[in-house]
Design a protein around this motif. Sequence first.
Motif, PDB file in Angstrom:
ATOM      1  N   UNK A   1       0.831  -1.210   0.000  1.00  0.00           N
ATOM      2  CA  UNK A   1       0.000   0.000   0.000  1.00  0.00           C
ATOM      3  C   UNK A   1       0.866   1.260   0.000  1.00  0.00           C
ATOM      4  N   UNK A   2       1.932   1.240   0.794  1.00  0.00           N
ATOM      5  CA  UNK A   2       2.845   2.390   0.853  1.00  0.00           C
ATOM      6  C   UNK A   2       3.522   2.597  -0.494  1.00  0.00           C
ATOM      7  N   UNK A   3       3.957   1.512  -1.135  1.00  0.00           N
ATOM      8  CA  UNK A   3       4.603   1.629  -2.437  1.00  0.00           C
ATOM      9  C   UNK A   3       3.629   2.144  -3.496  1.00  0.00           C
ATOM     10  N   UNK A   4       2.375   1.706  -3.449  1.00  0.00           N
ATOM     11  CA  UNK A   4       1.375   2.214  -4.400  1.00  0.00           C
ATOM     12  C   UNK A   4       1.164   3.716  -4.211  1.00  0.00           C
ATOM     13  N   UNK A   5       1.108   4.143  -2.960  1.00  0.00           N
ATOM     14  CA  UNK A   5       0.957   5.579  -2.685  1.00  0.00           C
ATOM     15  C   UNK A   5       2.171   6.344  -3.202  1.00  0.00           C
ATOM     16  N   UNK A   6       3.362   5.779  -3.042  1.00  0.00           N
ATOM     17  CA  UNK A   6       4.578   6.429  -3.549  1.00  0.00           C
ATOM     18  C   UNK A   6       4.541   6.559  -5.071  1.00  0.00           C
ATOM     19  N   UNK A   7       4.067   5.510  -5.751  1.00  0.00           N
ATOM     20  CA  UNK A   7       3.975   5.550  -7.211  1.00  0.00           C
ATOM     21  C   UNK A   7       3.002   6.652  -7.637  1.00  0.00           C
ATOM     22  N   UNK A   8       1.852   6.729  -6.959  1.00  0.00           N
ATOM     23  CA  UNK A   8       0.887   7.784  -7.300  1.00  0.00           C
ATOM     24  C   UNK A   8       1.483   9.175  -7.085  1.00  0.00           C
ATOM     25  N   UNK A   9       2.179   9.349  -5.969  1.00  0.00           N
ATOM     26  CA  UNK A   9       2.784  10.648  -5.669  1.00  0.00           C
ATOM     27  C   UNK A   9       3.855  11.010  -6.688  1.00  0.00           C
ATOM     28  N   UNK A  10       4.713  10.043  -7.036  1.00  0.00           N
ATOM     29  CA  UNK A  10       5.778  10.315  -8.010  1.00  0.00           C
ATOM     30  C   UNK A  10       5.190  10.599  -9.390  1.00  0.00           C
ATOM     31  N   UNK A  11       4.093   9.934  -9.747  1.00  0.00           N
ATOM     32  CA  UNK A  11       3.446  10.186 -11.033  1.00  0.00           C
ATOM     33  C   UNK A  11       2.876  11.608 -11.057  1.00  0.00           C
ATOM     34  N   UNK A  12       2.288  12.013  -9.951  1.00  0.00           N
ATOM     35  CA  UNK A  12       1.762  13.370  -9.836  1.00  0.00           C
ATOM     36  C   UNK A  12       2.896  14.404  -9.983  1.00  0.00           C
TER      37      UNK A  12
ATOM     38  N   UNK B   1       6.068  18.345 -13.192  1.00  0.00           N
ATOM     39  CA  UNK B   1       7.355  18.724 -13.792  1.00  0.00           C
ATOM     40  C   UNK B   1       7.220  18.847 -15.302  1.00  0.00           C
ATOM     41  N   UNK B   2       6.425  17.964 -15.931  1.00  0.00           N
ATOM     42  CA  UNK B   2       6.230  18.046 -17.374  1.00  0.00           C
ATOM     43  C   UNK B   2       5.469  19.315 -17.750  1.00  0.00           C
TER      44      UNK B   2
ATOM     45  N   UNK C   1      10.090   8.324 -10.467  1.00  0.00           N
ATOM     46  CA  UNK C   1       8.883   7.551 -10.786  1.00  0.00           C
ATOM     47  C   UNK C   1       9.255   6.115 -11.140  1.00  0.00           C
ATOM     48  N   UNK C   2      10.314   5.956 -11.934  1.00  0.00           N
ATOM     49  CA  UNK C   2      10.782   4.617 -12.312  1.00  0.00           C
ATOM     50  C   UNK C   2      11.224   3.835 -11.076  1.00  0.00           C
TER      51      UNK C   2
END
Length: 159
Positions: free
Chosen positions: A32-43, A48-49, A64-65
Amino acid sequence: MKSKFLTAGLIAAMMVPATMPVAAQAQTREIRKDRADVREEHRELRDAQRHGSRSDVREERGEYRDAKRDLRDSKRDWRQDNRYSNYRAPFKYQQFRVGSTLRSNYYAPSYRPAWDSRWGVPHAGRNLTYVRHYNDLLLVNARNGKVVKVYRNHFSYRR
């Protein structure tokens, strides 16, 4: 006064999930923590884009990677958990087909693997449950014991 504390203790004990071991809870918490991290990094990558420089975008892509890699590693560790590797039922192996009817002891709660998503199968619908029979995974109608779907050798690669 003593009975109030006893009652409160019993209620608290009943609320703790007894079926999920502590290690399993820790692993699901990690995912769950890793999924939240992926969402945050994607945001952050999207931001940044939109508003950042090339170096910001490059840095966010790397983060993100890394977050996706951590999630993938956590899921792999979760699937390679050894608790289910030596599973053997107290009855002999029988190859079930769709439409077969199981006796109720075949789909007793002790043979029902929890966490459908962990096994890479769709969520069992209403009145359906997954049942492990040696290395096979059966989707069974819990009301009448009819086999709805069979996943042959589903657990053989998890050793």
